[in-house]
Design an enzyme around this catalytic site. Structure first.
Site, PDB file in Angstrom:
ATOM      1  N   ASN A  84       0.010 -41.934  32.715  1.00  0.00           N
ATOM      2  CA  ASN A  84      -0.745 -40.913  33.441  1.00  0.00           C
ATOM      3  C   ASN A  84      -0.192 -39.637  32.730  1.00  0.00           C
ATOM      4  O   ASN A  84      -0.969 -38.525  33.155  1.00  0.00           O
ATOM      5  CB  ASN A  84      -0.070 -41.027  34.827  1.00  0.00           C
ATOM      6  CG  ASN A  84      -0.503 -39.896  35.894  1.00  0.00           C
ATOM      7  OD1 ASN A  84      -1.511 -39.412  35.868  1.00  0.00           O
ATOM      8  ND2 ASN A  84       0.431 -39.030  36.019  1.00  0.00           N
ATOM      9  N   TYR A 147      -8.832 -31.005  25.273  1.00  0.00           N
ATOM     10  CA  TYR A 147      -8.576 -31.861  26.435  1.00  0.00           C
ATOM     11  C   TYR A 147      -9.468 -33.102  26.668  1.00  0.00           C
ATOM     12  O   TYR A 147      -9.108 -34.206  26.576  1.00  0.00           O
ATOM     13  CB  TYR A 147      -8.567 -30.946  27.621  1.00  0.00           C
ATOM     14  CG  TYR A 147      -8.134 -31.546  28.864  1.00  0.00           C
ATOM     15  CD1 TYR A 147      -6.967 -32.192  29.398  1.00  0.00           C
ATOM     16  CD2 TYR A 147      -9.329 -32.296  29.774  1.00  0.00           C
ATOM     17  CE1 TYR A 147      -6.814 -32.807  30.584  1.00  0.00           C
ATOM     18  CE2 TYR A 147      -9.191 -33.022  30.910  1.00  0.00           C
ATOM     19  CZ  TYR A 147      -7.573 -33.229  31.270  1.00  0.00           C
ATOM     20  OH  TYR A 147      -7.397 -34.112  32.517  1.00  0.00           O
ATOM     21  N   LYS A 151      -8.653 -37.228  25.910  1.00  0.00           N
ATOM     22  CA  LYS A 151      -9.053 -38.044  27.051  1.00  0.00           C
ATOM     23  C   LYS A 151      -9.875 -39.171  26.594  1.00  0.00           C
ATOM     24  O   LYS A 151      -9.923 -40.171  26.966  1.00  0.00           O
ATOM     25  CB  LYS A 151      -9.570 -37.500  28.460  1.00  0.00           C
ATOM     26  CG  LYS A 151      -8.377 -36.453  28.947  1.00  0.00           C
ATOM     27  CD  LYS A 151      -7.074 -37.343  29.356  1.00  0.00           C
ATOM     28  CE  LYS A 151      -6.027 -36.566  30.315  1.00  0.00           C
ATOM     29  NZ  LYS A 151      -5.045 -37.445  30.696  1.00  0.00           N
ATOM     30  N   THR A 182      -4.297 -31.464  42.747  1.00  0.00           N
ATOM     31  CA  THR A 182      -3.258 -31.522  42.434  1.00  0.00           C
ATOM     32  C   THR A 182      -2.721 -30.177  42.046  1.00  0.00           C
ATOM     33  O   THR A 182      -3.328 -29.138  42.104  1.00  0.00           O
ATOM     34  CB  THR A 182      -3.221 -32.468  41.190  1.00  0.00           C
ATOM     35  OG1 THR A 182      -3.783 -31.705  40.113  1.00  0.00           O
ATOM     36  CG2 THR A 182      -3.773 -33.797  41.398  1.00  0.00           C
TER      37      THR A 182
END
Length: 240
Positions: A84, A147, A151, A182
């Site tokens: 994660n 990013y 991913k 988050t």
């Protein structure tokens, strides 16, 4: 849904967000043995659980040298793993400094590989692994080259690992969240966050970390016993 109390679960990025929510949900579902990894030493702990805290960067091979040794000494094995830990970053390709590209790829891809390698070594037979990728890995947007690339590669790692682990019934899947409420959004008001969600997702909202944690737990559980190599988009319809 519940897990055996003797199951050993590895979770990276365990100090906050999806990682912390996953630890807490697995605990609620019966897991009592954890190996937790984060650069922040303030990770969950429980009075009636065995929790091994490992503070370090997932992108540092020495973190995993120590983690494999400590997990073997404390628990002897792993049964479950959640890959994660990650960082975000943005910038147009033409303006993106190579140092920023490498910083994001180092944590999100090198870190995912090192975590996955350790988990596959420490799970002796059957087991389950979930890699937390991102919908940015399959939907192109301006400014997310590093990013998104990290991913996308992490999601493909899940597929390769699923094939490599299938002979011993080690299942590997990836979850691809869209926006998640988050700490990454710290500093943005709830109203602004809600407006962003309503504008970008057909369902009109982002997920909570707890919702993503429950979906990860499903993929780790026997309820997903025939699911491996899957990429689960959990994005409120953003990628449609």
């Amino acid at each position: 849904m519940s897990f055996p109390t003797d199951a050993v679960a590895l979770i990276t990025g365990a100090a906050s967000g999806i990682g912390k929510a996953t630890v807490e949900h697995l605990y609620a579902e019966g897991v009592r043995r954890f190996a937790l990894v984060d650069v922040n030493s303030t990770m969950p702990t429980f009075d009636d659980a065995d929790v091994l805290h490992l503070c370090g960067s997932v992108a540092d091979p020495s973190t995993w040298d120590e983690a494999e040794r400590a997990i073997t000494e404390c628990f002897g094995r792993l049964d479950l793993a959640v890959v994660n830990a990650g960082i975000s970053g943005a910038g147009p390709i033409a303006d993106l400094a190579f140092e920023d590209w490498r910083r994001i790829l180092s944590v999100n891809l090198d870190g995912a590989f090192l975590t996955l390698r350790a988990a596959m070594r420490l799970i002796p037979g059957e087991g389950a692994i979930v890699i937390v990728s991102s919908i940015a890995g399959i939907k192109a947007e301006i400014g997310v080259a590093a990013y998104g690339a990290s991913k996308a590669a992490a999601a493909h790692l899940a597929k390769v690992a699923a094939k490599e682990g299938a002979a011993r019934r080690l299942r590997v899947n990836a979850i691809l969240p869209g926006g998640v409420d988050t700490p990454i959004w710290t500093g943005m008001s709830f109203e602004a966050l809600q407006a962003m969600a309503e504008a970008s997702t057909p369902l009109g909202r982002f997920a909570t970390a707890d919702e993503i944690a429950r979906q990860i737990a499903f993929l780790l559980s026997d309820r997903a016993a025939t699911i491996t190599g899957a990429l689960l988009a959990s994005d409120g319809g953003y990628s449609l």
